[in-house]
Design an enzyme around this catalytic site. Structure first.
Site, short mmCIF file in Angstrom:
data_model
loop_
_atom_site.label_atom_id
_atom_site.label_comp_id
_atom_site.label_asym_id
_atom_site.label_seq_id
_atom_site.Cartn_x
_atom_site.Cartn_y
_atom_site.Cartn_z
N TYR A 78 3.19 -9.97 -15.22
CA TYR A 78 3.48 -8.61 -14.72
C TYR A 78 4.96 -8.28 -14.81
O TYR A 78 5.32 -7.11 -14.99
CB TYR A 78 2.93 -8.44 -13.30
CG TYR A 78 1.46 -8.13 -13.34
CD1 TYR A 78 1.00 -6.85 -13.58
CD2 TYR A 78 0.52 -9.15 -13.20
CE1 TYR A 78 -0.35 -6.57 -13.67
CE2 TYR A 78 -0.84 -8.88 -13.28
CZ TYR A 78 -1.26 -7.59 -13.52
OH TYR A 78 -2.61 -7.31 -13.63
N HIS A 132 -5.33 3.27 -10.42
CA HIS A 132 -5.21 1.81 -10.53
C HIS A 132 -3.88 1.30 -9.99
O HIS A 132 -3.50 0.16 -10.28
CB HIS A 132 -5.40 1.37 -11.98
CG HIS A 132 -6.76 1.66 -12.51
ND1 HIS A 132 -7.06 1.66 -13.86
CD2 HIS A 132 -7.92 1.98 -11.88
CE1 HIS A 132 -8.35 1.96 -14.04
NE2 HIS A 132 -8.88 2.16 -12.85
N CYS A 145 -0.48 -8.87 6.68
CA CYS A 145 0.76 -8.10 6.54
C CYS A 145 0.49 -6.84 5.72
O CYS A 145 -0.16 -6.90 4.67
CB CYS A 145 1.85 -8.94 5.88
SG CYS A 145 3.43 -8.09 5.72
N CYS A 201 7.97 -11.48 0.80
CA CYS A 201 7.82 -10.30 1.62
C CYS A 201 8.99 -10.20 2.60
O CYS A 201 9.22 -11.14 3.38
CB CYS A 201 6.50 -10.32 2.38
SG CYS A 201 6.29 -8.92 3.51
#
Length: 320
Positions: A78, A132, A145, A201
């Site tokens: 990605y 998407h 979370c 995160c």
């Protein structure tokens, strides 16, 4: 915004006149977008290379299970896609659709693309439904979370995910011109990355961030689907649906074409492949415009939006 340069028509005049006459009196309009829209921007779809990225089947990396098993590998895939999308630029069709949205407030665009090109063309966000998700949204993978960040264009998102390059700057365009241009290249090393190398995160401090795209086996975004369903089930008729760069054979896309028809919409298909038509096929009153969406869409919409100057609009978008 207007351009005085006249361009030869790429659409048969009889079809163009018929479509533009209908468009001129249309208010409730839909556009359904697929990967073919971004083809003129140079983005690979992973279909032309047999669906492979390096030695991996690209679809096998687009699952929650793949991320759980090897998040480092999935993030490298990605990160590559983010990098390629950022090196691409919105084309004339992206800008034309964005301008139509400003001219017709009851026009909404349903995009199956995750490449971020429509938002970067300043398509009004409230009229753009990303079915998407987006490569440039990130969210926490921890179930408990709810962290979510949109429009994160940092490339690479963390240093370990820099795209390999012969240059000292891993984001230079030489990457596109050389080995990164071949998405099936098996000669590029894929390092093993553990959790410490991957984006964390910032909220819960423990979960890994993941791309904010819809993976195979996941539901489409609920808030997006609610907005689309509200529009589609409104008592008012729909005047027109444009199907651009997609075959619309897979649901829910195919269902939107059928539902729009049932509410009175005429259908216009813009695609390179004459066989790429919606599941219901072509019907009387439909238009099929074969060719490059970047050339065809601005011409079709010109009766409402006028001539567009892609260079000036691009400069304005980059400065926004």
């Amino acid at each position: 915004m207007a351009s005085s340069a006249a361009r030869p028509s790429v659409v048969p005049q009889e079809q163009l006149a018929s479509f533009q006459q209908h468009l001129s009196r249309s208010t409730r309009i839909l556009a359904l977008l697929g990967a073919g829209l971004s083809a003129s921007s140079g983005l690979p779809t992973f279909r032309g290379a047999g669906g492979m990225w390096r030695t991996h089947d690209a679809t096998s990396l687009a699952t929650p299970e793949a991320f759980e098993r090897d998040p480092g590998l999935v993030w490298q895939f990605y990160s590559y896609r983010r990098h390629m999308a950022l090196k691409a630029k919105p084309n004339a069709a992206h800008y034309a659709l964005a301008e139509l949205a400003r001219k017709r407030r009851d026009f909404i665009t349903l995009s199956q693309n995750v490449d971020g090109l429509s938002p970067r063309a300043l398509h009004p966000a409230d009229q753009l439904k990303l079915l998407h998700g987006s490569l440039f949204d990130v969210k926490c993978s921890d179930f408990f979370c709810k962290y979510f960040e949109s429009n994160n264009y940092t490339d690479p998102i963390v240093p370990a995910l820099a795209i390999p390059s012969d240059d000292s700057d891993p984001t230079t365009t030489s990457t596109l011109a050389a080995k990164e241009a071949d998405i099936s290249d098996i000669n590029v090393d894929i390092p093993e990355l553990d959790h410490s190398h991957l984006p964390k995160c910032p909220e819960c401090k423990s979960g890994l961030l993941r791309p904010g795209v819809v993976w195979f086996g996941e539901a489409l975004p609920r808030h997006v689907m609610e907005h689309v369903d509200e529009y589609m089930t409104d008592e008012q008729p729909i005047d027109l649906i444009m199907v651009i760069g997609t075959s619309a054979k897979v649901y829910p896309a195919a269902g939107y074409v059928d539902l729009a028809r049932s509410k009175g919409a005429r259908v216009a298909i813009i695609n390179m492949d004459a066989n790429d038509v919606p599941a219901g096929g072509l019907q009387d009153g439909d238009w099929f415009f074969r060719g490059d969406a970047a050339q065809i869409v601005p011409e079709l919409l010109k009766v409402v939006i006028g001539e567009i100057d892609v260079e000036n609009m691009g400069d304005a978008a980059e400065g926004a």
